[in-house]
Scaffold this active site. Structure first.
Site, PDB file in Angstrom:
ATOM      1  N   LYS A 188      -1.122 -11.093  -3.843  1.00  0.00           N
ATOM      2  CA  LYS A 188      -1.229 -11.136  -5.369  1.00  0.00           C
ATOM      3  C   LYS A 188      -0.988 -11.672  -7.381  1.00  0.00           C
ATOM      4  O   LYS A 188      -1.266 -13.271  -5.864  1.00  0.00           O
ATOM      5  CB  LYS A 188       0.190 -10.318  -6.305  1.00  0.00           C
TER       6      LYS A 188
HETATM    7  C1  LIG Z   1       1.049  -5.188  -2.478  1.00  0.00           C
HETATM    8  C2  LIG Z   1       0.997  -3.941  -2.920  1.00  0.00           C
HETATM    9  C3  LIG Z   1       2.630  -2.987  -3.096  1.00  0.00           C
HETATM   10  C4  LIG Z   1       3.701  -3.343  -2.182  1.00  0.00           C
HETATM   11  O1  LIG Z   1       3.486  -4.471  -2.430  1.00  0.00           O
HETATM   12  P1  LIG Z   1       4.215  -6.063  -1.154  1.00  0.00           P
HETATM   13  O2  LIG Z   1       5.317  -7.140  -1.636  1.00  0.00           O
HETATM   14  O3  LIG Z   1       3.559  -6.010  -0.048  1.00  0.00           O
HETATM   15  O4  LIG Z   1       5.294  -4.955  -0.410  1.00  0.00           O
HETATM   16  C5  LIG Z   1       2.388  -1.950  -3.626  1.00  0.00           C
HETATM   17  N1  LIG Z   1       1.112  -1.639  -3.877  1.00  0.00           N
HETATM   18  C6  LIG Z   1       0.115  -1.625  -4.823  1.00  0.00           C
HETATM   19  C7  LIG Z   1      -0.870  -1.201  -5.544  1.00  0.00           C
HETATM   20  C8  LIG Z   1       0.211  -3.237  -3.874  1.00  0.00           C
HETATM   21  O5  LIG Z   1      -0.974  -3.905  -4.129  1.00  0.00           O
END
Ligand SMILES: *Cc1c(COP(=O)(O)O)cnc(C)c1O
Length: 392
Positions: A188
């Protein structure tokens, strides 16, 4: 292999974490509230609650909304499974709203139709989770307008969208929703290793999110039910979890946040370069709605399969074989075995499914160089030329 995504870690990040290792608090200490305040200020939200992951943020946001057995949560099928699982954690039913064929985000038209039907059958959702797919904001004003008459809680899943804007307002401001969640997973925009956050402007939701994160326990005098027994006193006021973020993670997040604008600027520049370099190829480049500015988590192309003799899988495998770490986002959530066992089937959400059959995610991350991107494009051109001409 050029990966599809990758974190950017510099000496300052390493130093920030090492300082915490030698400090007094490893678990939640002074860096967590500092990180919360910094992110809240960045997006223009009143409150932020840092947690251990994006999935934990979604779970707590749903609990804070009062979601439970007998309720419904609606989200998009074109997302990571966590956006739907949070409803199941609370014992609620989960349903999906098909996507818009251009943005691949939750379709406002489909939402309006589904709400009308749900009103008639008495199965209105308590929570709707729009996901800003690939970093492009959903049409939040429209979603707010459609859901507000029913008192539906809107939780934005902005795991892809930190640093993006909707109607010249930062994603996460909460101007058109009740809560927004972020993820700090390494792919991210900024990372804390694992980590997440819930943003809100509502003091009551904020209070609830805080005790939900820490085993239901509070020391806040305003929240105590009884008289304090002394300076050691705390109360468990509800059933919470240990979803805390550590100070090590928050220190990394604070350090990363310094470079968020640079990260987003580089992602935008790379997306523009892809747009220019991919013109004329048998594929659809990502459409961008004019009322938003994407944070560009993903650059997704949709193959024009009618112009190709190869399948998407053949194109994908040829790219991987040539060292391009492409990926696919997302397998429609309702087609996962877990959701099929709950009654969903292929064919339920045809727009998301048709998109899925054609989609390929190209490498995009701040440290991707122009030269590497040129290699990606060159390989893609070669593969598509073969794919168009037959062979294999
Ligand atoms: C990465 C992601 C999540 C979850 O995040 P984590 O930190 O991996 O638990 C939720 N929604 C979307 C759309 C994502 O891309």
């Amino acid at each position: 292999m050029i990966p599809y995504a990758r974190q950017s870690i510099v000496t300052e990040d390493v130093q920030a974490v090492c300082e915490v290792l030698k400090a007094d608090f490893l678990t939640q200490g002074p860096r967590v509230p500092a990180f919360e305040a910094a992110v809240a200020e960045y997006v223009g939200a009143r409150f932020a609650v840092a947690v251990s992951s994006g999935a934990a943020a979604l779970h707590l946001a749903c609990l804070a909304a009062g979601l439970g057995e007998g309720d419904w949560l609606w989200t998009t099928p074109n997302t990571f499974v966590a956006s739907a699982n949070c409803g199941r954690y609370c014992g609620a039913g989960v349903d999906f709203v098909d996507v818009d064929p251009k943005t691949y985000n939750l379709s406002v038209v489909a939402l309006a139709e589904k709400l009308d039907k749900a009103k008639a059958s008495g199965r209105l959702p308590k929570v709707v989770v729009p996901v800003h797919f690939s970093g492009q904001s959903c049409d939040m004003a429209a979603i707010r307008e459609l859901t507000a008459p029913y008192g539906i809680t809107v939780i934005e899943d902005a795991a892809h969208a930190l640093g993006g804007q909707y109607r010249n307002t930062p994603v996460g401001s909460g101007a058109w929703s009740d809560m927004t969640i972020l993820s700090f997973h390494p792919v991210k925009h900024i990372t804390t290793g694992e980590g997440g956050m819930v943003l809100t402007n509502d003091p009551a939701l904020y209070q609830k999110l805080q005790w939900l994160r820490s085993n239901g326990v509070t020391r806040d005098p305003d929240q105590l039910h009884g008289e304090s027994h002394g300076p050691w006193y705390y109360e468990q006021v509800g059933l919470g979890y240990n979803y805390r973020m550590s100070d090590l993670q928050a220190a990394l997040g604070l350090s990363q946040l310094q470079r968020l604008d640079a990260f987003v600027a580089r992602r935008r520049a790379l997306a523009e370069r892809y747009d220019a370099l991919l013109e004329g190829l048998p594929l659809v480049r990502p459409y961008q709605a004019p009322w938003q500015a994407s944070a560009w988590h993903l650059y997704v192309i949709k193959l024009s399969l009618d112009a190709l003799t190869w399948t998407r899988r053949q194109v994908f495998e040829a790219l991987r074989a040539a060292g391009i770490g492409v990926n696919v986002h997302y397998i429609p959530v309702h087609t996962q075995p877990y959701y099929r066992q709950l009654g969903f089937a292929w064919g339920d959400f045809p727009v998301a499914e048709a998109y899925y059959q054609r989609a390929i995610t190209l490498p995009l991350y701040p440290e991707l160089t122009d030269a590497q991107q040129d290699t990606v494009v060159q390989v893609l051109c070669d593969v598509l030329a073969q794919a168009a001409g037959g062979g294999r």
